[in-house]
Scaffold this motif. Sequence first.
Motif, PDB file in Angstrom:
ATOM      1  N   GLU A 332      67.195  52.048  41.704  1.00 42.57           N
ATOM      2  CA  GLU A 332      67.201  50.628  41.679  1.00 42.57           C
ATOM      3  C   GLU A 332      65.601  50.062  40.801  1.00 42.57           C
ATOM      4  N   TYR A 333      65.810  49.056  39.942  1.00 46.91           N
ATOM      5  CA  TYR A 333      64.747  48.930  39.300  1.00 46.91           C
ATOM      6  C   TYR A 333      64.883  47.331  38.984  1.00 46.91           C
ATOM      7  N   SER A 334      63.755  46.768  38.170  1.00 44.49           N
ATOM      8  CA  SER A 334      63.471  45.175  37.773  1.00 44.49           C
ATOM      9  C   SER A 334      64.501  44.828  37.767  1.00 44.49           C
ATOM     10  N   ALA A 335      65.715  43.855  37.066  1.00 43.84           N
ATOM     11  CA  ALA A 335      66.772  43.365  36.699  1.00 43.84           C
ATOM     12  C   ALA A 335      66.044  42.274  34.972  1.00 43.84           C
ATOM     13  N   LYS A 336      65.013  42.956  35.222  1.00 46.29           N
ATOM     14  CA  LYS A 336      64.351  42.518  33.469  1.00 46.29           C
ATOM     15  C   LYS A 336      64.232  43.779  32.324  1.00 46.29           C
ATOM     16  N   ALA A 337      64.248  44.476  33.636  1.00 46.32           N
ATOM     17  CA  ALA A 337      63.926  46.250  32.568  1.00 46.32           C
ATOM     18  C   ALA A 337      65.120  46.762  32.617  1.00 46.32           C
ATOM     19  N   THR A 338      64.725  47.782  31.328  1.00 44.91           N
ATOM     20  CA  THR A 338      66.161  48.972  30.645  1.00 44.91           C
ATOM     21  C   THR A 338      65.670  50.000  31.376  1.00 44.91           C
ATOM     22  N   MET A 339      66.853  50.566  31.218  1.00 43.55           N
ATOM     23  CA  MET A 339      66.744  52.394  31.416  1.00 43.55           C
ATOM     24  C   MET A 339      66.897  52.975  31.430  1.00 43.55           C
ATOM     25  N   MET A 340      67.290  54.107  30.638  1.00 41.26           N
ATOM     26  CA  MET A 340      67.587  55.020  29.898  1.00 41.26           C
ATOM     27  C   MET A 340      67.878  56.307  30.496  1.00 41.26           C
ATOM     28  N   LEU A 341      68.587  56.232  30.908  1.00 40.74           N
ATOM     29  CA  LEU A 341      70.148  57.606  32.016  1.00 40.74           C
ATOM     30  C   LEU A 341      70.934  58.286  31.232  1.00 40.74           C
ATOM     31  N   ARG A 342      70.743  59.110  30.943  1.00 38.76           N
ATOM     32  CA  ARG A 342      72.081  59.702  29.909  1.00 38.76           C
ATOM     33  C   ARG A 342      72.252  61.278  29.605  1.00 38.76           C
ATOM     34  N   TYR A 343      72.773  61.842  29.907  1.00 36.31           N
ATOM     35  CA  TYR A 343      72.705  63.518  29.508  1.00 36.31           C
ATOM     36  C   TYR A 343      72.649  63.687  28.326  1.00 36.31           C
ATOM     37  N   ASP A 344      71.687  65.069  27.911  1.00 36.36           N
ATOM     38  CA  ASP A 344      71.386  65.750  27.104  1.00 36.36           C
ATOM     39  C   ASP A 344      72.125  66.780  26.049  1.00 36.36           C
ATOM     40  N   THR A 345      72.908  66.738  25.434  1.00 39.19           N
ATOM     41  CA  THR A 345      73.901  67.483  25.228  1.00 39.19           C
ATOM     42  C   THR A 345      73.016  69.215  24.343  1.00 39.19           C
ATOM     43  N   ASN A 346      72.086  68.754  24.102  1.00 38.73           N
ATOM     44  CA  ASN A 346      71.618  69.798  23.108  1.00 38.73           C
ATOM     45  C   ASN A 346      70.681  70.613  23.960  1.00 38.73           C
ATOM     46  N   GLN A 347      69.298  69.855  25.274  1.00 40.97           N
ATOM     47  CA  GLN A 347      68.584  70.631  26.039  1.00 40.97           C
ATOM     48  C   GLN A 347      69.576  70.299  27.509  1.00 40.97           C
ATOM     49  N   LYS A 348      71.468  70.140  27.661  1.00 41.26           N
ATOM     50  CA  LYS A 348      71.807  70.402  28.821  1.00 41.26           C
ATOM     51  C   LYS A 348      71.116  69.735  30.148  1.00 41.26           C
ATOM     52  N   MET A 349      70.114  68.380  30.010  1.00 41.14           N
ATOM     53  CA  MET A 349      70.122  67.977  31.171  1.00 41.14           C
ATOM     54  C   MET A 349      69.972  66.565  31.353  1.00 41.14           C
ATOM     55  N   ILE A 350      70.171  66.189  32.132  1.00 39.62           N
ATOM     56  CA  ILE A 350      70.307  64.984  32.565  1.00 39.62           C
ATOM     57  C   ILE A 350      68.433  64.023  32.101  1.00 39.62           C
ATOM     58  N   VAL A 351      68.111  63.394  31.593  1.00 36.01           N
ATOM     59  CA  VAL A 351      67.510  62.728  31.630  1.00 36.01           C
ATOM     60  C   VAL A 351      67.409  61.453  31.176  1.00 36.01           C
ATOM     61  N   PHE A 352      66.301  60.279  32.189  1.00 40.38           N
ATOM     62  CA  PHE A 352      65.985  59.774  32.380  1.00 40.38           C
ATOM     63  C   PHE A 352      64.418  58.814  32.435  1.00 40.38           C
ATOM     64  N   ASP A 353      63.876  57.790  32.063  1.00 37.78           N
ATOM     65  CA  ASP A 353      62.919  57.074  32.515  1.00 37.78           C
ATOM     66  C   ASP A 353      62.606  57.845  34.015  1.00 37.78           C
ATOM     67  N   ASN A 354      61.465  57.863  34.308  1.00 44.58           N
ATOM     68  CA  ASN A 354      60.597  57.992  35.553  1.00 44.58           C
ATOM     69  C   ASN A 354      59.968  56.510  35.268  1.00 44.58           C
ATOM     70  N   LEU A 355      60.783  55.453  37.200  1.00 41.06           N
ATOM     71  CA  LEU A 355      60.754  54.139  37.096  1.00 41.06           C
ATOM     72  C   LEU A 355      58.900  54.199  38.602  1.00 41.06           C
ATOM     73  N   ALA A 356      58.622  52.544  38.241  1.00 39.75           N
ATOM     74  CA  ALA A 356      57.680  52.503  38.787  1.00 39.75           C
ATOM     75  C   ALA A 356      57.137  51.502  38.676  1.00 39.75           C
ATOM     76  N   PRO A 357      56.264  50.757  39.690  1.00 42.61           N
ATOM     77  CA  PRO A 357      56.137  49.631  40.397  1.00 42.61           C
ATOM     78  C   PRO A 357      55.188  49.011  39.405  1.00 42.61           C
ATOM     79  N   ALA A 358      55.513  47.921  38.403  1.00 45.10           N
ATOM     80  CA  ALA A 358      54.392  47.000  37.471  1.00 45.10           C
ATOM     81  C   ALA A 358      52.938  46.986  38.363  1.00 45.10           C
ATOM     82  N   ASP A 359      52.786  47.307  39.731  1.00 43.79           N
ATOM     83  CA  ASP A 359      51.322  47.270  40.626  1.00 43.79           C
ATOM     84  C   ASP A 359      51.663  47.738  41.677  1.00 43.79           C
TER      85      ASP A 359
END
Length: 399
Positions: A332-359
């Motif tokens: 769950e994250y801000s409606a104003k933000a974008t998040m990367m969440l995808r499967y990396d076929t080369n590394q065979k991992m699900i990779v994603f942005d770490n989410l943190a509060p603005a403050d």
Amino acid sequence: MIRHFLLLVLIIFSINLSAQESKEWAERLNALEVKLDPNNKRFELQELNKALHSIWKSDTELNEIMRHTKKLQVVKSEDLEMVVVAFGTNTYSGVYQLEWLVSYAGKSWSYSEEVQITEAKSNVPLIINITQKQEDIYSVSIHRGKKQLISASDMVTKGLFEDLQMLTEDTQKDSLNNIIEKQLMRLWTDKEYYENTFSQLKRMKTLHSKDGRVKVCTYNIQKEGFKQQFYGAVIINDESIIVKPLTDTSDKIKSPERSTLSDKKWYGALYLDMIETQSGNQTYYTLIGYKGHDEFMKRRVLDVLIVQNNRIRFGAPVFKTDRLTRNRVVFEYSAKATMMLRYDTNQKMIVFDNLAPADPMFRGVYQYYGPDFSYNAFKFSKGVWELKKDIDLRNPKRQ
């Protein structure tokens, strides 16, 4: 007597006006041949599409247009119920812009497609084929020479999805969606369509498992107040086709990350990717999904589908994060933000942005969360997706 005369004059005037509009439309299409600016061509093609959608009331208008141009292709289905009209031209180098319209049962839909081509000639004819598979199920293909531009398995469902996007009231959306679901059920239950990706049904996402055993179709409808409702089915390819329609009960699931769910109690999402993993005799179909957003927050989800004895289950304790093991992971994250969440076929991992509060003061208030420019991943090992923190990623793609 005077009234009848005036009516006759009005009819003749309307016919002449329609004929004039059809002639002018054909002349505009012919004039594209000498235009050089690709942007101008693109714009004019789209304007011609809109104009034809307005002019086309019956065969009369089409016949009049074809008196003045050979660049418009018109084909009817064998039962004469569906009509497909197509035209287009080369725009940019290696790009053909196709404009096509479909008329069926008093409805009409228009589409615009840009297709990569190798044939540089502009006078290659379009070839339209309509095949009626079942009642109300028509497949349409459009070729330009040997190049296939369009392949649509079910034009009626495609058009109904377009109509759905134009509605504003929930009751209207629900009523039309009931028709769409019945139409889709006919496609899902037919073994002939199991391998079909339904790529022309752009409002619905279709995923196939690599083992050929499972197909997952999902789509969403935005309701009033930013509410997202999800629909779809899991289709199992066994000795016969088994369809499990999915019922979205997200609002009633209090602890989604700990819940084991079913087709009748589903944490709905639009699934964008499916990763197939094996542990012992168990196959896990891990799903990357998007749950839409409201005015404050967006949500994405990692879920897992298990199929046993032709029954399905969503959620399993396979997501290991620190000391916790979850049945699914909800971001769950801000409606104003974008998040990367995808499967990396080369590394065979699900990779994603770490989410943190603005403050730090907003810790736990997810409408203020967003990417902090570090990346995590889940890597499958010994039957679980294990969290890997602070991984090194180059040029990650956000969605």
